[in-house]
Design an enzyme around this catalytic site. Structure first.
Site, PDB file in Angstrom:
ATOM      1  CG  LEU A  12    -139.387  22.483  -1.355  1.00  0.00           C
ATOM      2  CD1 LEU A  12    -139.627  21.493  -0.212  1.00  0.00           C
ATOM      3  CD2 LEU A  12    -140.406  23.608  -1.337  1.00  0.00           C
ATOM      4  NE  ARG A  19    -124.779  17.316   5.861  1.00  0.00           N
ATOM      5  CZ  ARG A  19    -125.460  16.280   5.364  1.00  0.00           C
ATOM      6  NH1 ARG A  19    -124.842  15.127   5.146  1.00  0.00           N
ATOM      7  NH2 ARG A  19    -126.738  16.395   5.085  1.00  0.00           N
TER       8      ARG A  19
HETATM    9  C1  UD1 Z   1    -136.403  15.084   2.976  1.00  0.00           C
HETATM   10  C2  UD1 Z   1    -137.645  14.230   3.192  1.00  0.00           C
HETATM   11  C3  UD1 Z   1    -137.258  12.766   3.157  1.00  0.00           C
HETATM   12  C4  UD1 Z   1    -136.598  12.424   1.850  1.00  0.00           C
HETATM   13  C5  UD1 Z   1    -135.410  13.369   1.617  1.00  0.00           C
HETATM   14  C6  UD1 Z   1    -134.836  13.146   0.242  1.00  0.00           C
HETATM   15  C7  UD1 Z   1    -139.138  15.533   4.601  1.00  0.00           C
HETATM   16  C8  UD1 Z   1    -139.659  15.713   5.974  1.00  0.00           C
HETATM   17  N1  UD1 Z   1    -138.251  14.562   4.451  1.00  0.00           N
HETATM   18  O1  UD1 Z   1    -135.550  14.836   4.060  1.00  0.00           O
HETATM   19  O2  UD1 Z   1    -138.407  11.956   3.317  1.00  0.00           O
HETATM   20  O3  UD1 Z   1    -136.160  11.083   1.839  1.00  0.00           O
HETATM   21  O4  UD1 Z   1    -135.798  14.730   1.725  1.00  0.00           O
HETATM   22  O5  UD1 Z   1    -133.696  13.903   0.080  1.00  0.00           O
HETATM   23  O6  UD1 Z   1    -139.565  16.187   3.706  1.00  0.00           O
HETATM   24  N2  UD1 Z   1    -135.920  22.777   2.660  1.00  0.00           N
HETATM   25  C9  UD1 Z   1    -136.509  24.021   2.706  1.00  0.00           C
HETATM   26  N3  UD1 Z   1    -136.941  24.496   3.913  1.00  0.00           N
HETATM   27  C10 UD1 Z   1    -136.807  23.783   5.063  1.00  0.00           C
HETATM   28  C11 UD1 Z   1    -136.221  22.509   4.992  1.00  0.00           C
HETATM   29  C12 UD1 Z   1    -135.782  22.034   3.787  1.00  0.00           C
HETATM   30  O7  UD1 Z   1    -136.620  24.691   1.697  1.00  0.00           O
HETATM   31  O8  UD1 Z   1    -137.224  24.288   6.121  1.00  0.00           O
HETATM   32  C13 UD1 Z   1    -135.403  22.275   1.374  1.00  0.00           C
HETATM   33  C14 UD1 Z   1    -133.917  22.116   1.402  1.00  0.00           C
HETATM   34  O9  UD1 Z   1    -133.286  23.277   0.911  1.00  0.00           O
HETATM   35  C15 UD1 Z   1    -133.704  20.942   0.477  1.00  0.00           C
HETATM   36  C16 UD1 Z   1    -134.967  20.129   0.620  1.00  0.00           C
HETATM   37  O10 UD1 Z   1    -135.944  20.992   1.162  1.00  0.00           O
HETATM   38  O11 UD1 Z   1    -133.588  21.332  -0.863  1.00  0.00           O
HETATM   39  C17 UD1 Z   1    -134.791  18.902   1.489  1.00  0.00           C
HETATM   40  O12 UD1 Z   1    -134.387  19.302   2.760  1.00  0.00           O
HETATM   41  P1  UD1 Z   1    -133.538  18.334   3.673  1.00  0.00           P
HETATM   42  O13 UD1 Z   1    -133.329  18.971   4.971  1.00  0.00           O
HETATM   43  O14 UD1 Z   1    -132.373  17.854   2.917  1.00  0.00           O
HETATM   44  O15 UD1 Z   1    -134.592  17.141   3.833  1.00  0.00           O
HETATM   45  P2  UD1 Z   1    -134.308  15.779   4.527  1.00  0.00           P
HETATM   46  O16 UD1 Z   1    -134.444  15.939   5.989  1.00  0.00           O
HETATM   47  O17 UD1 Z   1    -133.068  15.194   4.005  1.00  0.00           O
END
Ligand code: UD1
Ligand code: CA
Length: 464
Positions: A12, A19
């Site tokens: 993903l 940030r």
């Molecule tokens: C997510 C997890 C959380 C976990 C954390 C670990 C979910 C709902 N939550 O939270 O349980 O503890 O990661 O770091 O999954 N991304 C996409 N498309 C999107 C959103 C995100 O590709 O629409 C990718 C981002 O680029 C990133 C990763 O998914 O690489 C995580 O996204 P992020 O927004 O950091 O997730 P968290 O809310 O931190």
């Protein structure tokens, strides 16, 4: 025992990474000479998946072009306007065969320290347990912001709850979701189709798949690891530097165990694609970058930067900058010299202090010991170039080449106005401004003849 192979890995990488405050997409920032996404792809590849997918959205074209350059076989999946890790995974599934069976690993593009071994361990546990879902977890001293692993009285994983959706009691849980999972493909497909966006962030959460899989009768497990740095993501440039230092330490320790002496690991930076022979010694303040290789027994540093270059066995490079150059076996460079692209030093040759070279082939045992600019030149074996020699390769319009023959001798403070050829064994007198070729057996003297005027001081400077 052969380790199982995943049907696919979905990485993903569609998130915004605001940030970072950067014009460059977050996953294209690099540590140890490889982008964050490049690290994620390398770990994924180690599991030898049948399919590898990267999900993109933010700055899609830049990220997709980078993936294409790393490996054209990787599939790009575009995430649409629906937000969340669940939607991202679902978009990843869309570029895979609809009936794909087996295990799908899901990882993040901004988690650079995750190793292929950890993914293999996750997959092996998932396979051995016959789980529907296995989530990679760790005990975090400060779990703020992470999804929490909820277990029942028997210890079985029942759900993941996002920090923002936690009850006060759930906030006390310190086992966190890394965001890295192994899913049975059919379970992932079926459950994602049923995940909604009814949560604090109005996103489609991948984490919701766990409770649904369990409700559907599947086994949901956790695979805990101790090294939490492996699951840490990069959100800003402070974390970029922190994880860069951890990765660098890991690389340095790997090389020290392989027989390289690193005097000061804290100031030694070795990119992941660098190769080092046994008994290489690296002195403090050294950066070995890109596709650099260093042969056995070489001594590098202190204060050296080498990029995309090949250093031969037993060579020595001190206080120098070396870019796209070849340093032959036993050759010595520095201190304070700059080898630019196209420099090739023969075995046992010498580049001394304050020398700049570019597009220069310097033969075996030849010496350029002091204060020289050597651009666009071929210097034969055993030749000696005197202190302060300038190879004047540029006339303001074109660049020209200089050839210095084998065992020839160029006196100090000479300017060689290219194109010029000095024959094998020929001499050039010190202080010459050379504009014509020098034939075998000749010495060229190209300067004003010395004239000493007797009695001049008494006449012109009486009393001094
Ligand atoms: C997510 C997890 C959380 C976990 C954390 C670990 C979910 C709902 N939550 O939270 O349980 O503890 O990661 O770091 O999954 N991304 C996409 N498309 C999107 C959103 C995100 O590709 O629409 C990718 C981002 O680029 C990133 C990763 O998914 O690489 C995580 O996204 P992020 O927004 O950091 O997730 P968290 O809310 O931190
Ligand atoms: Ca995150």
């Amino acid at each position: 025992m052969t380790s199982p192979r995943p049907a696919a890995v979905i990485i993903l990488a569609a998130g915004e990474g605001t940030r970072m405050r950067s014009a460059i997409p977050k996953v294209l920032h690099a540590i140890c000479g490889r982008t964050l996404l490049g690290h994620a792809i390398a770990a994924a590849r180690a599991t030898q998946p049948a399919h590898l997918v990267v999900v993109v959205r933010h700055q899609r074209d830049l990220v997709a072009a980078h993936v294409e350059q790393l490996d054209p076989a990787i599939r790009i999946a575009d995430q649409d306007a629906v937000k969340g890790t669940g939607r991202a995974a679902e978009c990843g599934l869309e570029v895979l065969p609809p009936d794909l069976a087996g295990t799908i690993l899901v990882t993040y593009g901004d988690v650079p320290l995750l190793t292929g071994e950890t993914l293999e361990g996750l997959l092996a546990r998932h396979t051995a347990d016959g789980s529907a879902v296995t989530v990679l977890t760790g005990e975090a001293p400060d779990p703020t912001g992470y999804g929490r692993i909820v277990r029942d009285d028997s210890g079985a994983v029942t759900a993941i709850v996002e920090h923002k959706d936690c009850t006060p009691q759930e906030l006390g849980i310190t086992e966190i979701n890394s965001g890295i999972y192994a899913f049975e493909a059919a379970v992932l497909r079926d459950c994602l189709a049923r995940v909604g966006t009814d949560n604090a962030q109005n996103e489609k959460y991948l984490t919701d798949v766990l409770a649904l899989a369990r409700a559907g009768g599947g086994l949901v497990s956790a695979y805990q690891i101790d090294d939490l740095s492996q699951t840490e993501g990069v959100n800003d440039r402070v974390q970029l530097a922190t994880l860069g230092a951890i990765l660098n330490r890991r690389q340095n320790e790997m090389w020290m165990r392989a027989g390289v002496t690193i005097v000061d690991p804290a100031t030694t930076w070795i990119d992941v694609d660098v190769t080092l022979g046994t008994d290489v010694t690296i002195e403090p303040g050294t950066q070995l970058l890109g596709a650099t290789s260093v042969g056995a027994g070489a001594i590098i540093g202190p204060e050296v930067t080498i990029r995309d270059s090949e250093i031969g066995v037993d060579a020595q490079v001190r206080r120098a900058e070396v870019v796209l150059a070849v340093v032959g076996a036993g050759a010595s460079v520095g201190p304070y010299s700059y080898l630019r692209p196209g420099t090739e030093l023969g075995p046992n040759s010498k580049i001394g202090g304050f020398v700049e070279t570019k597009n220069a082939r310097i033969g075996a045992g030849a010496r350029v010991p002091h204060l020289t600019y050597c651009g666009d030149a071929t210097i034969g074996e055993g030749a000696n170039i005197g202190a302060g020699t300038i190879f004047a390769n540029y006339d303001g319009v074109t660049k020209s080449h200089t050839t210095i023959g084998k065992y020839s001798f160029v006196g100090s403070d000479t300017v060689i106005v290219a194109p010029v050829t000095v024959a094998d064994g020929a001499y050039v007198a010190a202080g010459s401004a050379l504009v014509r070729d020098v034939a075998p057996g000749e010495i060229a003297v190209a300067r004003g003849r010395q004239r000493n005027v007797r009695g001049w001081v008494a006449r012109a400077r009486a009393g001094t």
